[in-house]
Design an enzyme around this catalytic site. Structure first.
Site, PDB file in Angstrom:
ATOM      1  N   TYR A 137      18.194  -2.267   3.147  1.00  0.00           N
ATOM      2  CA  TYR A 137      19.006  -1.057   3.036  1.00  0.00           C
ATOM      3  C   TYR A 137      20.349  -1.338   3.688  1.00  0.00           C
ATOM      4  O   TYR A 137      20.401  -1.983   4.737  1.00  0.00           O
ATOM      5  CB  TYR A 137      18.308   0.123   3.748  1.00  0.00           C
ATOM      6  CG  TYR A 137      19.124   1.385   3.695  1.00  0.00           C
ATOM      7  CD1 TYR A 137      19.311   2.060   2.492  1.00  0.00           C
ATOM      8  CD2 TYR A 137      19.748   1.887   4.840  1.00  0.00           C
ATOM      9  CE1 TYR A 137      20.086   3.197   2.433  1.00  0.00           C
ATOM     10  CE2 TYR A 137      20.521   3.036   4.781  1.00  0.00           C
ATOM     11  CZ  TYR A 137      20.686   3.685   3.571  1.00  0.00           C
ATOM     12  OH  TYR A 137      21.463   4.815   3.507  1.00  0.00           O
ATOM     13  N   TYR A 193      21.542   2.231  11.651  1.00  0.00           N
ATOM     14  CA  TYR A 193      20.865   1.308  10.730  1.00  0.00           C
ATOM     15  C   TYR A 193      21.690   0.006  10.571  1.00  0.00           C
ATOM     16  O   TYR A 193      21.388  -0.992  11.201  1.00  0.00           O
ATOM     17  CB  TYR A 193      20.578   1.975   9.365  1.00  0.00           C
ATOM     18  CG  TYR A 193      19.489   1.226   8.621  1.00  0.00           C
ATOM     19  CD1 TYR A 193      18.210   1.739   8.515  1.00  0.00           C
ATOM     20  CD2 TYR A 193      19.730  -0.038   8.077  1.00  0.00           C
ATOM     21  CE1 TYR A 193      17.190   1.025   7.883  1.00  0.00           C
ATOM     22  CE2 TYR A 193      18.720  -0.759   7.451  1.00  0.00           C
ATOM     23  CZ  TYR A 193      17.460  -0.220   7.350  1.00  0.00           C
ATOM     24  OH  TYR A 193      16.459  -0.930   6.735  1.00  0.00           O
ATOM     25  N   VAL A 214      12.356   8.900   1.514  1.00  0.00           N
ATOM     26  CA  VAL A 214      11.323   9.205   2.512  1.00  0.00           C
ATOM     27  C   VAL A 214      10.148   8.263   2.301  1.00  0.00           C
ATOM     28  O   VAL A 214       9.518   8.274   1.239  1.00  0.00           O
ATOM     29  CB  VAL A 214      10.763  10.634   2.339  1.00  0.00           C
ATOM     30  CG1 VAL A 214       9.868  10.988   3.517  1.00  0.00           C
ATOM     31  CG2 VAL A 214      11.849  11.626   2.151  1.00  0.00           C
ATOM     32  N   THR A 215       9.862   7.448   3.298  1.00  0.00           N
ATOM     33  CA  THR A 215       8.627   6.660   3.311  1.00  0.00           C
ATOM     34  C   THR A 215       8.107   6.747   4.746  1.00  0.00           C
ATOM     35  O   THR A 215       8.805   7.266   5.626  1.00  0.00           O
ATOM     36  CB  THR A 215       8.862   5.165   2.968  1.00  0.00           C
ATOM     37  OG1 THR A 215       9.666   4.591   3.996  1.00  0.00           O
ATOM     38  CG2 THR A 215       9.524   4.968   1.619  1.00  0.00           C
ATOM     39  N   GLY A 240       5.114   3.235  -0.203  1.00  0.00           N
ATOM     40  CA  GLY A 240       6.560   3.120  -0.363  1.00  0.00           C
ATOM     41  C   GLY A 240       6.968   2.172  -1.480  1.00  0.00           C
ATOM     42  O   GLY A 240       6.412   2.190  -2.582  1.00  0.00           O
ATOM     43  N   SER A 251       0.771  -1.240   0.000  1.00  0.00           N
ATOM     44  CA  SER A 251       0.000   0.000   0.000  1.00  0.00           C
ATOM     45  C   SER A 251       0.804   1.294   0.000  1.00  0.00           C
ATOM     46  O   SER A 251       0.230   2.362  -0.201  1.00  0.00           O
ATOM     47  CB  SER A 251      -0.920   0.010   1.230  1.00  0.00           C
ATOM     48  OG  SER A 251      -0.121  -0.092   2.397  1.00  0.00           O
TER      49      SER A 251
HETATM   50  P1  NAD Z   1       6.262   1.696   4.045  1.00  0.00           P
HETATM   51  O1  NAD Z   1       6.019   2.089   5.455  1.00  0.00           O
HETATM   52  O2  NAD Z   1       6.047   2.713   3.003  1.00  0.00           O
HETATM   53  O3  NAD Z   1       5.372   0.401   3.671  1.00  0.00           O
HETATM   54  C1  NAD Z   1       5.186  -0.651   4.577  1.00  0.00           C
HETATM   55  C2  NAD Z   1       4.084  -1.569   4.075  1.00  0.00           C
HETATM   56  O4  NAD Z   1       3.924  -2.639   5.009  1.00  0.00           O
HETATM   57  C3  NAD Z   1       2.706  -0.900   3.960  1.00  0.00           C
HETATM   58  O5  NAD Z   1       2.040  -1.400   2.821  1.00  0.00           O
HETATM   59  C4  NAD Z   1       1.964  -1.380   5.214  1.00  0.00           C
HETATM   60  O6  NAD Z   1       0.543  -1.436   5.108  1.00  0.00           O
HETATM   61  C5  NAD Z   1       2.536  -2.789   5.300  1.00  0.00           C
HETATM   62  N1  NAD Z   1       2.364  -3.386   6.623  1.00  0.00           N
HETATM   63  C6  NAD Z   1       2.886  -3.014   7.808  1.00  0.00           C
HETATM   64  N2  NAD Z   1       2.504  -3.878   8.780  1.00  0.00           N
HETATM   65  C7  NAD Z   1       1.709  -4.802   8.187  1.00  0.00           C
HETATM   66  C8  NAD Z   1       1.022  -5.956   8.647  1.00  0.00           C
HETATM   67  N3  NAD Z   1       1.084  -6.354   9.915  1.00  0.00           N
HETATM   68  N4  NAD Z   1       0.299  -6.671   7.740  1.00  0.00           N
HETATM   69  C9  NAD Z   1       0.214  -6.301   6.437  1.00  0.00           C
HETATM   70  N5  NAD Z   1       0.873  -5.217   5.942  1.00  0.00           N
HETATM   71  C10 NAD Z   1       1.606  -4.487   6.810  1.00  0.00           C
HETATM   72  O7  NAD Z   1       7.759   1.117   4.038  1.00  0.00           O
HETATM   73  P2  NAD Z   1       8.929   1.085   2.943  1.00  0.00           P
HETATM   74  O8  NAD Z   1       9.938   2.092   3.342  1.00  0.00           O
HETATM   75  O9  NAD Z   1       8.405   1.056   1.562  1.00  0.00           O
HETATM   76  O10 NAD Z   1       9.591  -0.325   3.304  1.00  0.00           O
HETATM   77  C11 NAD Z   1       9.363  -1.504   2.558  1.00  0.00           C
HETATM   78  C12 NAD Z   1      10.628  -2.346   2.585  1.00  0.00           C
HETATM   79  O11 NAD Z   1      11.684  -1.625   1.923  1.00  0.00           O
HETATM   80  C13 NAD Z   1      11.137  -2.639   4.006  1.00  0.00           C
HETATM   81  O12 NAD Z   1      11.668  -3.937   4.050  1.00  0.00           O
HETATM   82  C14 NAD Z   1      12.255  -1.617   4.171  1.00  0.00           C
HETATM   83  O13 NAD Z   1      13.219  -2.000   5.122  1.00  0.00           O
HETATM   84  C15 NAD Z   1      12.831  -1.607   2.762  1.00  0.00           C
HETATM   85  N6  NAD Z   1      13.673  -0.439   2.432  1.00  0.00           N
HETATM   86  C16 NAD Z   1      13.250   0.832   2.696  1.00  0.00           C
HETATM   87  C17 NAD Z   1      14.102   1.904   2.401  1.00  0.00           C
HETATM   88  C18 NAD Z   1      13.683   3.334   2.680  1.00  0.00           C
HETATM   89  O14 NAD Z   1      14.534   4.224   2.687  1.00  0.00           O
HETATM   90  N7  NAD Z   1      12.425   3.606   2.865  1.00  0.00           N
HETATM   91  C19 NAD Z   1      15.358   1.682   1.819  1.00  0.00           C
HETATM   92  C20 NAD Z   1      15.725   0.377   1.519  1.00  0.00           C
HETATM   93  C21 NAD Z   1      14.883  -0.696   1.839  1.00  0.00           C
END
Ligand code: NAD
Length: 393
Positions: free
Chosen positions: A223, A233, A272-273, A50, A48
């Site tokens: 990350y 991190y 940013v997420t 990020g 949903s």
């Molecule tokens: P986000 O917060 O934008 O998205 C998280 C998603 O997880 C959402 O769809 C939310 O509804 C879902 N979620 C959370 N708890 C849940 C549950 N119990 N059941 C079902 N859905 C659930 O986060 P993001 O930053 O897009 O992170 C996604 C992945 O990318 C993570 O593994 C994160 O570590 C990785 N990541 C993020 C970054 C960054 O800078 N944002 C960088 C590299 C990797």
């Protein structure tokens, strides 16, 4: 009601449905310009917002992939908006319908066995099997029914306390931050929530149910970062959880052999997420990074990163791969030119020169956009019914 941003620290508790739709549409335009030969059917866990939302859009629009998405979002009430992710899902399903591509979305806790079973039933009924499983969950806690226990992840350093600087994002001022070192229990709980255990449970459960197709792929996101972010991190609690993905990927590859399947870790850049905004120090690092990468002309957002990972990595052969076999699209962020410049600015940055050295306004703009605010094409003075966002009340 008229919906405006209600920011509380690192979260905005309101969301604008038309802005969320605009955000989905913007990403769809990029995906349409970057088509690729992708999988026919995919399951996206954490769909949903990020990186998960970007994955779903890139697949649906760029490769006409049918998707089943799972996420956990707040529904709207008559006087309260839904969470941004809820509106994003609504906008995504409308987009997929327009594209003539099937999509189904579940609002359920991905950690729970009944959610996994519901997905299996839906996959059997609608798709038969899936060819890709994207695991993009970022969750603060996980309830394990078998133990009747809730594990909470923490964002803390390991070994010694961290003393550094961060941005007070409400005031746009720098301030000192002190983070206490995590206890052993906190480290273990963070690995339980954000490590690979649930990803493995998903893949094994889907495989046992016979809904993974021959040649099925799965990917989880991580990350890695560099010196500035390592204490909070890479070397911290969340980093331990991410290291657990390396163990998981080896287990999954063993188990997927019969299907000729493959598990991957995709290493993405800092953006940013909703999740990264909650990590102390990250907003300042990301603001500096944005400024430097925009100046050097290699800045990317979620959709650009994911589209590149899918086109060149999972469904291509030109992605940078590291010694551990991880697919790297964080190479521009980690390049010497970018990191040296970010580190030099990190040493100098203060509240007075923040805008000059860092792109804090870009950070704030992107942060508000996560909740559907700041899109030129949206009339923020118009009445919107949060329950039926498509209909003006
Ligand atoms: P986000 O917060 O934008 O998205 C998280 C998603 O997880 C959402 O769809 C939310 O509804 C879902 N979620 C959370 N708890 C849940 C549950 N119990 N059941 C079902 N859905 C659930 O986060 P993001 O930053 O897009 O992170 C996604 C992945 O990318 C993570 O593994 C994160 O570590 C990785 N990541 C993020 C970054 C960054 O800078 N944002 C960088 C590299 C990797």
């Amino acid at each position: 009601m008229i919906i405006s941003p209600r920011v509380k620290g690192f979260i905005c508790v309101s969301a604008h449905p038309h802005g969320c739709e605009a955000s989905v549409r913007e990403q769809a335009q990029y995906a349409a310009r970057h088509p690729f030969q992708g999988p026919a059917r995919a399951l996206v866990i954490g769909c949903s917002s990020g990186y998960g939302l970007a994955s779903r859009i890139a697949l649906c629009v760029g490769a006409k992939t049918k998707t089943l998405g799972v996420s956990l979002e707040r529904e709207p009430a008559p006087n309260k908006t839904a969470s941004a992710g809820w509106y994003n899902n609504l906008a995504f399903d409308a987009l997929a319908q327009e594209q003539g591509v099937e999509s189904y979305t579940l609002n359920q806790d991905a950690f729970q066995p009944d959610t996994k079973q519901r997905c299996i039933d839906l996959i059997k009924e609608k798709f038969g099997q899936v060819d890709l499983v994207v695991y993009s969950l970022a969750a603060p806690r996980r309830y394990v029914a078998a133990e009747d226990r809730t594990y909470s992840s923490v964002l803390k350093p390991i070994g010694e306390d961290y003393q550094g600087k961060t941005i007070d994002t409400d005031r746009g001022q720098l301030r000192d931050v002190h983070l206490e070192a995590a206890s052993e229990d906190e480290i273990a709980a963070t690995v339980k929530v954000m490590g690979g255990e649930d990803w493995q449970e998903w893949i094994e459960t889907l495989q046992q149910a016979g809904v993974l197709a021959q040649g099925c792929k799965t990917v989880a996101y991580t990350y890695i970062g560099d010196k500035i972010t390592w204490p909070i991190y890479g070397d911290a609690t969340i980093g331990q959880a991410k290291k657990h993905l390396d163990v998981t990927v080896a287990n999954l590859n063993q188990g997927l052999k019969d299907l000729n399947g493959q598990a991957y870790i995709g290493v993405l850049k800092a953006l940013v997420t909703q999740s990264s905004a909650a990590i102390p120090v990250m907003p300042l690092y990301i603001s500096l990074l944005y400024k430097v990468m925009k100046e050097q002309g290699n800045h990317e957002g979620c959709i650009e990163q994911i589209s590149r990972l899918l086109r060149t990595g999972l469904y291509g052969d030109s992605c940078v791969t590291d010694a551990e076999g991880r697919l790297r699209v964080d190479e521009y962020e980690l390049s010497l030119q970018v990191q040296q410049e970010v580190q030099a600015r990190w040493a100098q940055v203060n509240s007075d020169n923040l805008e000059q050295l860092a792109d804090f306004s870009g950070y704030r703009q992107d942060f508000l956009k996560l909740f559907g605010f700041g899109f030129e094409q949206v009339d923020y003075q118009a009445e919107v019914d949060p329950m039926m966002p498509g209909v003006k009340s």
